[in-house]
Design a protein around this motif. Sequence first.
Motif, PDB file in Angstrom:
ATOM      1  N   CYS A   1     -43.870  -1.099  59.288  1.00  0.00           N
ATOM      2  CA  CYS A   1     -43.436  -0.164  60.152  1.00  0.00           C
ATOM      3  C   CYS A   1     -42.329   0.867  59.651  1.00  0.00           C
ATOM      4  N   GLY A   2     -40.911   0.499  59.400  1.00  0.00           N
ATOM      5  CA  GLY A   2     -40.045   1.026  58.865  1.00  0.00           C
ATOM      6  C   GLY A   2     -38.905   1.214  59.822  1.00  0.00           C
ATOM      7  N   THR A   3     -38.011   2.309  59.515  1.00  0.00           N
ATOM      8  CA  THR A   3     -36.615   2.557  60.074  1.00  0.00           C
ATOM      9  C   THR A   3     -36.576   3.962  60.922  1.00  0.00           C
ATOM     10  N   SER A   4     -36.094   3.802  62.106  1.00  0.00           N
ATOM     11  CA  SER A   4     -36.013   5.095  62.872  1.00  0.00           C
ATOM     12  C   SER A   4     -34.983   6.395  62.434  1.00  0.00           C
ATOM     13  N   ALA A   5     -35.189   7.166  62.910  1.00  0.00           N
ATOM     14  CA  ALA A   5     -34.073   8.325  62.464  1.00  0.00           C
ATOM     15  C   ALA A   5     -32.745   7.691  63.018  1.00  0.00           C
ATOM     16  N   ALA A   6     -31.495   8.315  62.471  1.00  0.00           N
ATOM     17  CA  ALA A   6     -30.315   7.799  63.028  1.00  0.00           C
ATOM     18  C   ALA A   6     -29.910   8.645  64.312  1.00  0.00           C
ATOM     19  N   ALA A   7     -29.338   8.008  65.114  1.00  0.00           N
ATOM     20  CA  ALA A   7     -28.584   8.682  66.398  1.00  0.00           C
ATOM     21  C   ALA A   7     -27.272   8.753  65.785  1.00  0.00           C
ATOM     22  N   THR A   8     -26.601  10.173  66.237  1.00  0.00           N
ATOM     23  CA  THR A   8     -25.345  10.601  65.551  1.00  0.00           C
ATOM     24  C   THR A   8     -24.263  10.944  66.613  1.00  0.00           C
ATOM     25  N   LEU A   9     -23.162  10.484  66.703  1.00  0.00           N
ATOM     26  CA  LEU A   9     -22.141  10.800  67.763  1.00  0.00           C
ATOM     27  C   LEU A   9     -20.796  11.465  66.803  1.00  0.00           C
ATOM     28  N   ALA A  10     -20.525  12.614  67.072  1.00  0.00           N
ATOM     29  CA  ALA A  10     -19.453  13.179  66.483  1.00  0.00           C
ATOM     30  C   ALA A  10     -18.149  12.689  67.138  1.00  0.00           C
ATOM     31  N   ILE A  11     -17.225  12.059  66.217  1.00  0.00           N
ATOM     32  CA  ILE A  11     -15.911  11.745  66.489  1.00  0.00           C
ATOM     33  C   ILE A  11     -14.850  12.693  66.146  1.00  0.00           C
ATOM     34  N   THR A  12     -14.068  13.104  67.214  1.00  0.00           N
ATOM     35  CA  THR A  12     -12.928  13.968  66.900  1.00  0.00           C
ATOM     36  C   THR A  12     -11.670  13.073  66.952  1.00  0.00           C
ATOM     37  N   VAL A  13     -10.752  12.770  65.939  1.00  0.00           N
ATOM     38  CA  VAL A  13      -9.542  12.315  65.988  1.00  0.00           C
ATOM     39  C   VAL A  13      -8.371  13.155  66.114  1.00  0.00           C
ATOM     40  N   ASN A  14      -7.609  12.843  67.431  1.00  0.00           N
ATOM     41  CA  ASN A  14      -6.244  13.821  67.845  1.00  0.00           C
ATOM     42  C   ASN A  14      -5.298  13.233  67.243  1.00  0.00           C
ATOM     43  N   THR A  15      -4.273  13.786  66.954  1.00  0.00           N
ATOM     44  CA  THR A  15      -3.030  13.144  66.655  1.00  0.00           C
ATOM     45  C   THR A  15      -1.832  13.786  67.328  1.00  0.00           C
ATOM     46  N   THR A  16      -0.747  13.010  67.572  1.00  0.00           N
ATOM     47  CA  THR A  16       0.350  13.854  68.255  1.00  0.00           C
ATOM     48  C   THR A  16       1.012  15.128  67.430  1.00  0.00           C
ATOM     49  N   PRO A  17       1.185  16.134  68.327  1.00  0.00           N
ATOM     50  CA  PRO A  17       1.321  17.401  67.727  1.00  0.00           C
ATOM     51  C   PRO A  17       2.466  17.260  66.751  1.00  0.00           C
ATOM     52  N   ALA A  18       2.537  18.262  65.829  1.00  0.00           N
ATOM     53  CA  ALA A  18       3.532  18.269  64.796  1.00  0.00           C
ATOM     54  C   ALA A  18       4.918  18.800  65.654  1.00  0.00           C
ATOM     55  N   THR A  19       6.027  18.520  65.012  1.00  0.00           N
ATOM     56  CA  THR A  19       7.356  19.257  65.538  1.00  0.00           C
ATOM     57  C   THR A  19       7.133  20.717  65.560  1.00  0.00           C
ATOM     58  N   PRO A  20       7.741  21.441  66.623  1.00  0.00           N
ATOM     59  CA  PRO A  20       7.524  22.790  66.633  1.00  0.00           C
ATOM     60  C   PRO A  20       8.370  23.809  65.470  1.00  0.00           C
ATOM     61  N   GLY A  21       7.998  24.766  64.953  1.00  0.00           N
ATOM     62  CA  GLY A  21       8.825  25.350  63.841  1.00  0.00           C
ATOM     63  C   GLY A  21      10.021  25.993  64.729  1.00  0.00           C
ATOM     64  N   ALA A  22      10.765  26.897  63.877  1.00  0.00           N
ATOM     65  CA  ALA A  22      12.235  27.540  64.246  1.00  0.00           C
ATOM     66  C   ALA A  22      11.909  28.162  65.598  1.00  0.00           C
ATOM     67  N   ILE A  23      12.867  28.096  66.467  1.00  0.00           N
ATOM     68  CA  ILE A  23      12.799  28.697  67.583  1.00  0.00           C
ATOM     69  C   ILE A  23      13.237  30.302  67.397  1.00  0.00           C
ATOM     70  N   SER A  24      12.573  31.127  67.770  1.00  0.00           N
ATOM     71  CA  SER A  24      12.779  32.414  67.478  1.00  0.00           C
ATOM     72  C   SER A  24      13.751  33.069  68.732  1.00  0.00           C
ATOM     73  N   GLY A  25      14.602  33.891  68.545  1.00  0.00           N
ATOM     74  CA  GLY A  25      15.734  34.370  69.708  1.00  0.00           C
ATOM     75  C   GLY A  25      16.767  34.463  69.339  1.00  0.00           C
ATOM     76  N   SER A  26      17.615  35.234  70.213  1.00  0.00           N
ATOM     77  CA  SER A  26      19.436  35.655  69.727  1.00  0.00           C
ATOM     78  C   SER A  26      19.967  34.290  69.894  1.00  0.00           C
ATOM     79  N   ALA A  27      20.725  34.005  68.923  1.00  0.00           N
ATOM     80  CA  ALA A  27      21.578  32.642  69.084  1.00  0.00           C
ATOM     81  C   ALA A  27      22.964  32.880  69.802  1.00  0.00           C
ATOM     82  N   THR A  28      23.489  34.299  69.990  1.00  0.00           N
ATOM     83  CA  THR A  28      24.747  34.472  70.349  1.00  0.00           C
ATOM     84  C   THR A  28      24.281  35.690  71.516  1.00  0.00           C
ATOM     85  N   ILE A  29      24.859  35.364  72.594  1.00  0.00           N
ATOM     86  CA  ILE A  29      24.179  36.407  73.881  1.00  0.00           C
ATOM     87  C   ILE A  29      25.541  36.431  74.667  1.00  0.00           C
ATOM     88  N   CYS A  30      25.287  37.235  75.689  1.00  0.00           N
ATOM     89  CA  CYS A  30      26.131  37.254  76.920  1.00  0.00           C
ATOM     90  C   CYS A  30      25.688  36.791  78.112  1.00  0.00           C
TER      91      CYS A  30
END
Length: 290
Positions: free
Chosen positions: A1-30
């Motif tokens: 008889c034989g083997t059936s076609a494959a059933a597939t499930l796409a898996i997405t692996v998420n990770t914890t976000p990376a540390t944000p880059g440098a913060i833009s904006g004025s560092a000395t203000i009033c």
Amino acid sequence: CGTSAAATLAITVNTTPATPGAISGSATICSGTSNTYSITAVGGATSYTWTLPGGWTGTSTTNSISTTASATSGNITVTATNGCGTSAAATLTIIVNSAEINLQGNATNIVDGSTVPSGSNHTGFGSVLTCTGTILRTYTIQNTGTSNLTIGAGAITITGPNAADFTVGGITLPATVAGSGSTTFTVTFNPSANGSRTATVNIANNDCDEATYDYAIQGTGSADVTPPVTPTLTNLTAECSVTPSTPTTTDNCAGTVTGTTSTTFPITTQGTTVITWTFNDGNGNITTAN
């Protein structure tokens, strides 16, 4: 008889976000100003958490935040979040300039931009003889804020119609005045002509809303109306002829004044000769003596 076609499930692996880059904006203000800070969007992040220094206002869950600063310096931080967790924080250190300049003369406030000199706060110098007089006034620079007030080299200047009649002294620049502290400087009035003499004092500094603190000053040069001192002259007795020494006297403006006379010397006429000496101080004041 034989083997059936494959059933597939796409898996997405998420990770914890990376540390944000440098913060833009004025560092000395009033303090009290509005400022925007942002970071480049972090891949995989679904929201962001911002923290602000004490007393600041502003809220956001995106990669940008609009803020209103208090007088408190500190750190702005931001983290990126998704279903897997939260990143480490990116940090920007903020220095809030809360310096606040105030000027006093004679322990009385001088309003920034004042155009009407007054004797009560020593912006009005009063009168002094043009020929010899000077008047010195002392002014107090106060920092009623909490951060350092800075006054740069050459930052105190005098401008205006008669600026050359007023001289700044009594202070070494640049100068730093700590929060709630004070320092002093002087202005000396030395009129070069009679009448009203006016100018403006300008103080450049790092106060956010009074970067140039200025106020009008005025003094009056008075004409000399005092004649030279009347000298006491000695009578001379001689035979045949006599030539007296030329007398001198003192004057409040001219200093030493030498007498002049219309009498011709030597005197050879027998009998008594009255010599009238005239002492002119050059300012229209005359004294005579015999």
